[in-house]
Scaffold this motif. Structure first.
Motif, PDB file in Angstrom:
ATOM      1  N   UNK A   8       0.932  -1.199  -0.022  1.00  0.00           N
ATOM      2  CA  UNK A   8       0.119  -0.138   0.020  1.00  0.00           C
ATOM      3  C   UNK A   8       0.920   1.184   0.143  1.00  0.00           C
ATOM      4  N   UNK A   9       0.491   2.263  -0.738  1.00  0.00           N
ATOM      5  CA  UNK A   9       1.123   3.614  -0.740  1.00  0.00           C
ATOM      6  C   UNK A   9       0.113   4.677  -0.292  1.00  0.00           C
ATOM      7  N   UNK A  10       0.428   5.358   0.781  1.00  0.00           N
ATOM      8  CA  UNK A  10      -0.554   6.391   1.274  1.00  0.00           C
ATOM      9  C   UNK A  10      -0.076   7.738   0.667  1.00  0.00           C
ATOM     10  N   UNK A  11      -1.138   8.526   0.069  1.00  0.00           N
ATOM     11  CA  UNK A  11      -0.693   9.816  -0.322  1.00  0.00           C
ATOM     12  C   UNK A  11      -1.749  10.680   0.370  1.00  0.00           C
ATOM     13  N   UNK A  12      -0.859  11.824   1.128  1.00  0.00           N
ATOM     14  CA  UNK A  12      -1.854  12.745   1.834  1.00  0.00           C
ATOM     15  C   UNK A  12      -0.720  13.933   1.963  1.00  0.00           C
ATOM     16  N   UNK A  13      -1.436  15.162   1.839  1.00  0.00           N
ATOM     17  CA  UNK A  13      -0.391  16.205   2.227  1.00  0.00           C
ATOM     18  C   UNK A  13      -0.220  16.567   3.752  1.00  0.00           C
ATOM     19  N   UNK A  14      -0.918  16.017   4.487  1.00  0.00           N
ATOM     20  CA  UNK A  14      -0.928  15.948   5.906  1.00  0.00           C
ATOM     21  C   UNK A  14       0.086  14.769   6.580  1.00  0.00           C
ATOM     22  N   UNK A  15       1.182  15.288   7.240  1.00  0.00           N
ATOM     23  CA  UNK A  15       2.123  14.211   7.525  1.00  0.00           C
ATOM     24  C   UNK A  15       1.421  13.385   8.736  1.00  0.00           C
ATOM     25  N   UNK A  16       0.689  14.031   9.682  1.00  0.00           N
ATOM     26  CA  UNK A  16       0.003  13.409  10.650  1.00  0.00           C
ATOM     27  C   UNK A  16      -1.136  12.380  10.212  1.00  0.00           C
ATOM     28  N   UNK A  17      -1.787  12.686   9.214  1.00  0.00           N
ATOM     29  CA  UNK A  17      -2.898  11.919   8.327  1.00  0.00           C
ATOM     30  C   UNK A  17      -1.898  10.400   8.048  1.00  0.00           C
ATOM     31  N   UNK A  18      -1.027  10.902   7.200  1.00  0.00           N
ATOM     32  CA  UNK A  18      -0.271   9.726   6.769  1.00  0.00           C
ATOM     33  C   UNK A  18       0.367   8.644   8.009  1.00  0.00           C
TER      34      UNK A  18
END
Length: 211
Positions: A8-18
């Motif tokens: 799985x790759x996780x893409x989100x601009x919020x580091x906390x969400x990632x």
């Protein structure tokens, strides 16, 4: 013989969400987070390099948004949108871009994310209630589109016009340029035989009520 782990790759601009998504997925057997991306362009680059089974994409990201990224990577990875946006127009755009799942933050449990990842790996889509409603609305409007020769994009633009959106707001919501929105509006007016927004909205409200 054990099944191959789901990468799985996780893409989100919020580091906390990632970090939160990675920590969540790391709890589940057979699911392995192989990387993180902080914007759409980085997600495209990471997918090409890592070839993950499933990619979790946020919608609102810098440089390239999640919908635009999905258009590029959905041919080589299963895409699940994991985002705060529950806009019906965004949901429909994401599905058309190749996403096989759409989950809205605050409307799912940790087990739902696991199920969405495992389902996507098998080619089975998972939709949040907001996504289901959006697709149902699209189906209801299909008759209007057929009868009056409006394209799918023109239906989206006309829907937002009826909601009082400006050209700039429509461009933002549909990830288009203002010039493209204006071109769509001109074609809509020509097809409906109207000369302005007020006439178009009047026709649209009557048509969608009858559909």
């Amino acid at each position: 013989m054990t099944d191959k782990p789901i990468s799985v790759l996780v893409a989100d601009d919020n580091a906390i969400v990632r970090m939160g998504i990675r920590a969540l997925l790391d709890q589940f057997d057979g699911i392995h987070v192989v990387g993180e991306a902080w914007d759409g362009d980085h997600a495209v680059e990471m997918v090409r390099r890592l070839q993950p089974t499933v990619t979790l994409l946020d919608v609102r990201m810098p440089r390239r948004d999640g919908v635009a990224a999905a258009e590029v990577i959905s041919a080589s990875t299963k895409v699940v949108m994991l985002t705060y946006s529950d806009s019906p127009d965004v949901v429909r755009s994401a599905i058309r871009a190749g996403a096989c799942g759409y989950l809205v933050h605050g409307a799912f449990e940790p087990a739902d994310v696991e199920a969405a990842v495992r389902g996507a790996a098998r080619g089975v889509g998972t939709l949040s209630p907001a996504a289901v409603v959006a697709l149902a609305q699209e189906e209801q409007r299909s008759q209007v589109r057929t009868d009056h020769d409006l394209s799918a994009r023109e239906v989206e633009v006309m829907t937002l016009i009826a909601q009082g959106r400006s050209n700039r707001q429509i461009a933002t919501e549909l990830f288009l340029s203002e010039k493209t929105v204006k071109n769509h509006i001109n074609r809509i007016f020509a097809k409906l035989g109207v000369t302005g927004r007020a006439q178009a909205v009047s026709w649209w409200l009557g048509a969608t009520e009858d559909a």
